[in-house]
Design a protein around this motif. Structure first.
Motif, PDB file in Angstrom:
ATOM      1  N   LYS A   1       0.831  -1.205   0.000  1.00  0.00           N
ATOM      2  CA  LYS A   1       0.000   0.000   0.000  1.00  0.00           C
ATOM      3  C   LYS A   1       0.866   1.256   0.000  1.00  0.00           C
ATOM      4  O   LYS A   1       1.887   1.314   0.682  1.00  0.00           O
ATOM      5  N   SER A   2       0.405   2.238  -0.768  1.00  0.00           N
ATOM      6  CA  SER A   2       1.174   3.474  -0.882  1.00  0.00           C
ATOM      7  C   SER A   2       0.776   4.498   0.167  1.00  0.00           C
ATOM      8  O   SER A   2       1.351   5.576   0.248  1.00  0.00           O
ATOM      9  N   ASP A   3      -0.239   4.175   0.966  1.00  0.00           N
ATOM     10  CA  ASP A   3      -0.624   5.081   2.046  1.00  0.00           C
ATOM     11  C   ASP A   3      -1.241   4.282   3.184  1.00  0.00           C
ATOM     12  O   ASP A   3      -1.428   3.079   3.087  1.00  0.00           O
TER      13      ASP A   3
ATOM     14  N   ALA B   1      12.266  -2.764   5.022  1.00  0.00           N
ATOM     15  CA  ALA B   1      12.484  -3.599   3.839  1.00  0.00           C
ATOM     16  C   ALA B   1      11.187  -4.210   3.335  1.00  0.00           C
ATOM     17  O   ALA B   1      11.130  -4.735   2.228  1.00  0.00           O
ATOM     18  N   LYS B   2      10.143  -4.146   4.145  1.00  0.00           N
ATOM     19  CA  LYS B   2       8.865  -4.725   3.774  1.00  0.00           C
ATOM     20  C   LYS B   2       8.259  -3.967   2.599  1.00  0.00           C
ATOM     21  O   LYS B   2       8.344  -2.742   2.522  1.00  0.00           O
ATOM     22  N   GLU B   3       7.640  -4.719   1.701  1.00  0.00           N
ATOM     23  CA  GLU B   3       6.997  -4.121   0.536  1.00  0.00           C
ATOM     24  C   GLU B   3       6.045  -3.006   0.967  1.00  0.00           C
ATOM     25  O   GLU B   3       5.246  -3.167   1.869  1.00  0.00           O
ATOM     26  N   GLY B   4       6.136  -1.898   0.314  1.00  0.00           N
ATOM     27  CA  GLY B   4       5.255  -0.773   0.625  1.00  0.00           C
ATOM     28  C   GLY B   4       5.918   0.242   1.535  1.00  0.00           C
ATOM     29  O   GLY B   4       5.879   1.451   1.263  1.00  0.00           O
ATOM     30  N   PHE B   5       6.520  -0.234   2.622  1.00  0.00           N
ATOM     31  CA  PHE B   5       7.162   0.685   3.546  1.00  0.00           C
ATOM     32  C   PHE B   5       8.342   1.409   2.891  1.00  0.00           C
ATOM     33  O   PHE B   5       8.525   2.617   3.064  1.00  0.00           O
ATOM     34  N   ALA B   6       9.164   0.655   2.156  1.00  0.00           N
ATOM     35  CA  ALA B   6      10.348   1.257   1.535  1.00  0.00           C
ATOM     36  C   ALA B   6       9.944   2.356   0.561  1.00  0.00           C
ATOM     37  O   ALA B   6      10.535   3.446   0.546  1.00  0.00           O
ATOM     38  N   GLU B   7       8.920   2.072  -0.246  1.00  0.00           N
ATOM     39  CA  GLU B   7       8.457   3.066  -1.214  1.00  0.00           C
ATOM     40  C   GLU B   7       7.927   4.313  -0.515  1.00  0.00           C
ATOM     41  O   GLU B   7       8.228   5.439  -0.914  1.00  0.00           O
ATOM     42  N   ARG B   8       7.150   4.112   0.529  1.00  0.00           N
ATOM     43  CA  ARG B   8       6.591   5.251   1.249  1.00  0.00           C
ATOM     44  C   ARG B   8       7.693   6.051   1.953  1.00  0.00           C
ATOM     45  O   ARG B   8       7.623   7.288   2.034  1.00  0.00           O
ATOM     46  N   TYR B   9       8.708   5.368   2.451  1.00  0.00           N
ATOM     47  CA  TYR B   9       9.820   6.041   3.116  1.00  0.00           C
ATOM     48  C   TYR B   9      10.584   6.915   2.118  1.00  0.00           C
ATOM     49  O   TYR B   9      10.932   8.069   2.411  1.00  0.00           O
ATOM     50  N   GLU B  10      10.824   6.350   0.912  1.00  0.00           N
ATOM     51  CA  GLU B  10      11.556   7.101  -0.111  1.00  0.00           C
ATOM     52  C   GLU B  10      10.770   8.337  -0.556  1.00  0.00           C
ATOM     53  O   GLU B  10      11.350   9.376  -0.865  1.00  0.00           O
TER      54      GLU B  10
ATOM     55  N   PRO C   1       3.760   9.379   4.981  1.00  0.00           N
ATOM     56  CA  PRO C   1       3.649   8.969   6.390  1.00  0.00           C
ATOM     57  C   PRO C   1       3.646   7.454   6.573  1.00  0.00           C
ATOM     58  O   PRO C   1       3.008   6.724   5.809  1.00  0.00           O
ATOM     59  N   ILE C   2       4.407   6.978   7.556  1.00  0.00           N
ATOM     60  CA  ILE C   2       4.361   5.583   8.009  1.00  0.00           C
ATOM     61  C   ILE C   2       4.120   5.653   9.509  1.00  0.00           C
ATOM     62  O   ILE C   2       4.984   6.125  10.262  1.00  0.00           O
ATOM     63  N   TYR C   3       2.974   5.202   9.936  1.00  0.00           N
ATOM     64  CA  TYR C   3       2.627   5.311  11.342  1.00  0.00           C
ATOM     65  C   TYR C   3       3.161   4.101  12.116  1.00  0.00           C
ATOM     66  O   TYR C   3       3.235   2.980  11.588  1.00  0.00           O
TER      67      TYR C   3
END
Length: 411
Positions: free
Chosen positions: A100-102, A166-175, A179-181
């Motif tokens: 997920k992207s958000d 490294a989990k799918e989705g988190f890396a993209e959102r971090y880059e 927000p990653i809650y």
């Protein structure tokens, strides 16, 4: 189950277990930390294995893509093992962040409870609910709602921030600096703890769930249990043959859809998708598929609809689909029903067209009939004053206006 029975189950089910499987991990013992593989555990176990499948009830409708891990769970049931179906009524309030992207919307308790109810109705044609000891239905609020801060800190100590990112989705959102809650980091740990709570031997999931299933293995080791095996199944492509099956993309076939809706969608399955659909959605012998692609489409549609609605309903759907194609209304999604009980017979065609709701008025119905827009069972009828003497002569027939408006008449 005895060791001999377990031994027999792996050999009788080996093709069924392997059919459509993307990956079983670990498939071979790890040299640094020796472990049996799945077949060895099946052979050596003196008890039925516990096969876990977790579902977060974040929606109300299940489609054929969701049925793939369910069908694999049923294969284990048929081999004598215990299906542990976990409804993530607790984790659904967070939502799986995988891919997920958000951030996911958090659901209320009432929304989750209603979704669980509809999910159970939809999976009944797939799983064995009748044989004692073959199915456990669990809710992860049973154990997750009981975790105190010390246990939560214990869970958090098993993973690093780097591993989570490294989990799918988190890396993209971090880059992207999205927000990653922090509560999202808890999701894979909670799903992994489900495996601890039910002492799972095997967890089934889509290929996008490998990270979460691997977390479950690590947590089981942490709590002194034998780590589960991961059994990954493919993500089903949608009926467009391009993207994964998804209700939001409109390329899905829902398990709750009427027989004709399912049939009409499946009989248009693109030729390149047919092998995957037969392999993942049916038990049909792939070596016996008819050579003609059109025949394969019809066989797929008939087979899948029979699984969820019964053979009689599937054959009726096939007949209805042929009528609609003949009448050039192949894009229709379903045939609503119209009861003739309130209609006084004899009845004229123009009145029936109006009363059934195909037209707004009798005068409009007359114009449509005269213009050749009305068909009965796929045959054009242009006699405005055509009269039907009894409802029995119309029972089960499809009355149609234009390409996309039609009803099934019921006496």
């Amino acid at each position: 189950m005895t060791s001999e029975a377990t031994c027999a189950s792996i050999y009788s089910l080996s093709s069924g277990l392997r059919r459509g499987i993307s990956e079983i991990f670990p498939d071979q013992p790890d040299s640094e930390q020796p472990e049996e593989n799945l077949e060895q555990r099946l052979l050596s176990s003196s008890r039925p294995l516990r096969i876990k499948l977790g579902i977060d009830p974040t929606g109300s409708e299940i489609h054929l893509g969701h049925s793939i891990p369910m069908r694999k769970l049923r294969a284990f049931q048929d081999a004598g093992h215990v299906a542990v179906l976990i409804f993530g009524d607790f984790t659904a309030r967070i939502g799986d962040p995988t891919g997920k992207s958000d951030v996911r919307k958090q659901l209320t308790d009432e929304e989750v409870a209603e979704n669980v109810k509809t999910y159970l109705n939809q999976v009944r044609p797939i799983l064995d609910f009748e044989t004692p000891g073959r199915l456990e239905i669990r809710y992860n609020s049973e154990w997750l709602s009981q975790l105190d801060l010390s246990k939560i800190l214990d869970l958090l100590s098993t993973m690093t921030t780097q591993q989570m990112l490294a989990k799918e989705g988190f890396a993209e959102r971090y880059e992207k600096n999205s927000p990653i809650y922090l509560h999202e980091f808890l999701y894979p740990l909670m799903q992994g703890y489900d495996s601890v709570a039910v002492e799972a031997d095997v967890e089934i999931g889509g290929t996008d769930q490998k990270f979460n299933i691997a977390v479950g293995r690590d947590l089981q080791r942490h709590f002194g249990l034998s780590p589960q095996f991961g059994l990954l199944v493919p993500i089903l492509l949608g009926t467009d043959g391009v993207q994964k099956m998804s209700k939001s993309l409109g390329n899905y076939v829902g398990l709750l859809e009427p027989p004709l809706t399912m049939y009409s969608k499946l009989e248009k399955t693109p030729d390149p998708l047919l092998p995957q659909y037969f392999e993942l959605l049916t038990d049909f012998n792939l070596a016996e598929l008819p050579p003609n692609p059109r025949d394969r489409q019809k066989l797929l549609a008939l087979t899948v609809v029979s699984q969820y609605h019964g053979e009689a309903a599937a054959r009726q759907a096939q007949q209805d689909a042929e009528v609609l194609v003949k009448g050039q209304a192949g894009q229709a999604d379903a045939v609503p029903e119209f009861s003739l009980k309130a209609i006084q017979f004899p009845v004229k065609l123009f009145y029936l067209v109006s009363a059934s709701g195909l037209c707004k008025s009798s005068s409009d119905a007359r114009r449509q009939i005269q213009g050749g827009a009305i068909r009965l069972e796929g045959e054009k009828v242009d006699q405005v004053d055509l009269t039907f003497e009894t409802p029995e002569t119309l029972d089960g027939k499809i009355l149609q206006m234009g390409k996309n408006k039609f009803v099934r008449l019921l006496a």
